[in-house]
Design an enzyme around this catalytic site. Structure first.
Site, PDB file in Angstrom:
ATOM      1  N   SER A 190     -10.931   2.439   5.718  1.00 32.03           N
ATOM      2  CA  SER A 190     -10.059   3.057   6.707  1.00 32.03           C
ATOM      3  C   SER A 190     -10.720   4.192   7.473  1.00 32.03           C
ATOM      4  CB  SER A 190      -8.771   3.543   6.045  1.00 32.03           C
ATOM      5  OG  SER A 190      -9.051   4.365   4.942  1.00 32.03           O
ATOM      6  N   HIS A 218      -6.113  -2.559   7.381  1.00 31.04           N
ATOM      7  CA  HIS A 218      -6.712  -2.472   8.716  1.00 31.04           C
ATOM      8  C   HIS A 218      -7.228  -3.806   9.236  1.00 31.04           C
ATOM      9  CE1 HIS A 218      -6.287   1.847   8.570  1.00 31.04           C
ATOM     10  NE2 HIS A 218      -6.688   1.763   7.318  1.00 31.04           N
ATOM     11  N   LYS A 249       0.868  -0.856  10.700  1.00 30.58           N
ATOM     12  CA  LYS A 249      -0.344  -0.630  11.498  1.00 30.58           C
ATOM     13  C   LYS A 249      -0.382  -1.681  12.601  1.00 30.58           C
ATOM     14  CE  LYS A 249      -2.303   2.232   8.029  1.00 30.58           C
ATOM     15  NZ  LYS A 249      -2.956   2.366   6.737  1.00 30.58           N
TER      16      LYS A 249
HETATM   17  C1  LIG Z   1      -2.445   3.145   5.610  1.00 30.46           C
HETATM   18  C2  LIG Z   1      -3.056   2.573   4.391  1.00 30.46           C
HETATM   19  C3  LIG Z   1      -2.296   2.342   3.247  1.00 30.46           C
HETATM   20  C4  LIG Z   1      -0.883   2.828   3.111  1.00 30.46           C
HETATM   21  O1  LIG Z   1      -0.028   2.097   3.910  1.00 30.46           O
HETATM   22  P1  LIG Z   1       1.337   2.788   4.389  1.00 30.46           P
HETATM   23  O2  LIG Z   1       2.182   1.646   4.795  1.00 30.46           O
HETATM   24  O3  LIG Z   1       0.959   3.681   5.513  1.00 30.46           O
HETATM   25  O4  LIG Z   1       1.878   3.546   3.219  1.00 30.46           O
HETATM   26  C5  LIG Z   1      -2.894   1.693   2.193  1.00 30.46           C
HETATM   27  N1  LIG Z   1      -4.187   1.319   2.239  1.00 30.46           N
HETATM   28  C6  LIG Z   1      -4.959   1.567   3.312  1.00 30.46           C
HETATM   29  C7  LIG Z   1      -6.390   1.133   3.314  1.00 30.46           C
HETATM   30  C8  LIG Z   1      -4.421   2.214   4.424  1.00 30.46           C
HETATM   31  O5  LIG Z   1      -5.186   2.479   5.468  1.00 30.46           O
END
Ligand SMILES: *Cc1c(COP(=O)(O)O)cnc(C)c1O
Length: 409
Positions: A190, A218, A249
Site C-alpha cells: 500500500s 489495492h 477503494k
Molecule cells: C486500506 C487497507 C486495508 C483496510 O481496509 P479498510 O476497508 O479501509 O478498513 C487493509 N489492507 C490494506 C493493504 C489496505 O490498504
C-alpha cells in the site's frame, strides 16, 4: 495521564510526526474543497487538486452508485439492525457474496465469499480465526497495519520476514514446528505500489503445505481481467489461496470481503469474532457495492482501467524530467511501481512535509507519509492516481512538483 499525553503530543510536533486531519467539504473527487485547522492554515475552505485517495477508478462519486445507494436505502432502510448471525444478514449481503464468488471464481472450484464492514475488520477476523496456537503466521515486513494487528491478536506464532525475502521465508517455513502455516502478504503493497511475488509465494506454500493469504486492497477492481484483482493479474488459482479485498477503494463504496474455499468461509462464520460480534454493514451499502461490481466488470470499468494506466505512464515519464537533479543529488526515488500508487521517497519527514506544503501552496494535495506508517528514513509523498483525473491534472501535478522541488534546492 493528561500531562503524559500532552508530552507525547509535543514530542510528535517536535519530530514533524504530528498528524492533522483535514475536512473535505465536498465528495471524494480530483477537485475537492478542503478546510484545515492548524498552525499554518487559517481555516478557510480551499479547492485543491487531490492525489491522495484510493478511489482508483473514480467511482466514489459515480451517479449510478449514488442512485444505487439511495435505491438500497429505499429497499432495505438505512441500518441492518443486528449482526449477521442474529438478524442483520440481508438479501443484499447474500447476493453480494454470490456476485463476488462469481466474479472471483477463477481462483478455485469451490470459492465462496464473505463480506465485512471494513478491510481492517476482515483481516482481524481472518487471522484470528485461522491463526490458532497450532499455526505459524509468516508476514511480510511491509504488510498493512490491519494484517499486523490481526497477527498480533491471533494465538499463532508470528514470524515477520523481510520484504519479499522468499529465500529467508522458505528457510523459516522448512523449520516450522507448528501443525499449520499461513503466509500473509499484501498483493499490492500500500505504501510502495509494488507487487508481492505471488507465483513464487504460492509455489512455496505448496511445497510446504502452507496457505497463502493475499490482501488485495489495492488490486481488486484495478488489476486483472474485469478488475478481478492481483491473483487474476498474475494468473493464479489454488485451494491454498485466501483472497481478501476491500470495497472502499477502487470499488468506491465501503466494506471488504474474504474469498476462499467454502470450508474456510464456513469456519469464519463460526469463529471470526470481528465478523460475529459487530452490526452488519447497512444492506444499502451492499446493494451499492453490487452496482459497483457491475460497473467494474463492464466496458466502462475497462475504459477506466485503461485511462488510469495512461495516467501512470505519463506521470512516470514526467518525473525524471521535472525532478531530475533532486533524484540524483538528494537521492530521492520514484518507487518502482506500475500501479496507481506512485510514491516519491524523499527520506526525511521534514523533506516530505516541506514538499507536501509546497505542493499545497500551489493548490495540489499530496500527503506526506511518515513513520511509523513507513520505515524510518523512508518518508514519502504518496501520490495516487485515479481514473477520475485527466492528463491535464497529471501535467499540473508535474509542474507543481517541479517548482516545489526548486524550493528544496
Ligand atoms: C486500506 C487497507 C486495508 C483496510 O481496509 P479498510 O476497508 O479501509 O478498513 C487493509 N489492507 C490494506 C493493504 C489496505 O490498504
Amino acid at each position: 495521564m493528561l500531562r503524559h499525553l500532552e508530552q507525547q503530543l509535543a514530542e510528535r510536533d517536535a519530530q514533524s510526526l504530528r498528524r492533522h486531519r483535514r475536512i473535505a467539504e465536498t465528495a471524494c473527487a480530483p477537485r475537492q474543497t478542503i478546510t484545515t485547522y492548524d498552525s499554518t492554515h487559517d481555516g478557510m475552505p480551499r479547492e485543491l487538486l487531490a492525489f491522495c485517495s484510493n478511489d482508483y477508478l473514480g467511482l466514489a462519486n459515480h451517479p449510478l452508485l449514488i442512485e444505487a445507494l439511495a435505491e438500497g436505502a429505499r429497499l432495505y432502510g438505512v441500518g441492518s439492525g443486528a449482526s449477521h448471525l442474529i438478524s442483520g444478514h440481508s438479501r443484499a449481503h447474500a447476493s453480494l457474496e454470490d456476485d463476488l464468488a462469481d466474479m472471483l471464481s477463477p481462483h478455485g472450484p469451490e470459492l465462496r465469499a464473505l463480506t465485512f464492514c471494513t478491510g481492517y475488520m476482515a483481516n482481524l477476523a481472518l487471522l484470528t480465526a485461522l491463526g490458532d496456537a497450532q499455526t505459524t503466521i509468516y508476514s511480510d515486513l511491509l504488510n498493512h497495519a490491519s494484517l499486523i494487528d490481526g497477527a498480533r491478536l491471533a494465538k499463532a506464532t508470528v514470524y515477520t520476514y523481510p520484504h519479499n525475502d522468499l529465500a529467508g521465508l522458505e528457510r523459516r517455513i522448512a523449520a516450522c514446528s507448528t501443525l499449520r502455516k499461513l503466509i500473509v502478504t499484501d498483493g499490492v503493497f500500500s505504501m510502495d505500489g509494488d507487487l508481492a511475488h505471488l507465483p513464487e509465494l504460492l509455489a512455496l506454500a505448496e511445497r510446504h503445505d502452507a496457505y497463502l493469504v493475499v490482501d488485495d486492497a489495492h488490486g481488486f477492481g484495478v488489476l486483472g481481467a474485469q478488475g478481478r484483482g492481483v491473483l487474476s493479474h498474475v494468473g493464479l488459482r489454488s485451494e491454498r489461496l485466501i483472497c481478501m479485498g476491500t470495497l472502499g477503494k477502487a470499488a468506491g463504496v465501503a466494506g471488504a470481503f474474504v474469498a476462499a474455499h467454502r470450508t474456510i468461509i464456513d469456519w469464519l462464520v463460526q469463529s471470526a469474532r470481528a465478523y460475529i460480534y459487530t452490526t452488519a454493514q447497512p444492506p444499502a451499502v451492499a446493494h451499492a457495492v453490487r452496482a459497483s461490481l457491475r460497473l467494474i466488470r463492464c466496458d466502462e470499468g475497462e475504459q477506466r482501467r485503461r485511462h488510469l494506466a495512461e495516467l501512470v505512464t505519463a506521470f512516470r515519464r514526467g518525473v525524471p524530467e521535472v525532478l531530475g537533479d533532486l533524484l540524483s543529488t538528494r537521492g530521492w526515488q520514484l518507487a518502482a511501481s506500475q500501479t496507481a500508487i506512485q510514491p516519491l521517497i524523499v527520506g526525511s519527514s521534514e523533506d516530505a512535509l516541506a514538499m507536501s506544503a509546497a505542493l499545497e501552496s500551489q493548490g495540489v494535495w499530496v500527503p506526506a507519509i511518515r513513520p511509523p506508517t513507513v520505515p524510518s528514513g523512508s518518508a514519502r509523498l504518496r501520490i495516487t492516481l485515479s481514473a477520475a483525473h485527466g492528463l491535464g491534472d497529471v501535467e499540473r501535478l508535474l509542474s507543481a512538483l517541479k517548482s516545489a522541488g526548486k524550493d528544496m534546492e
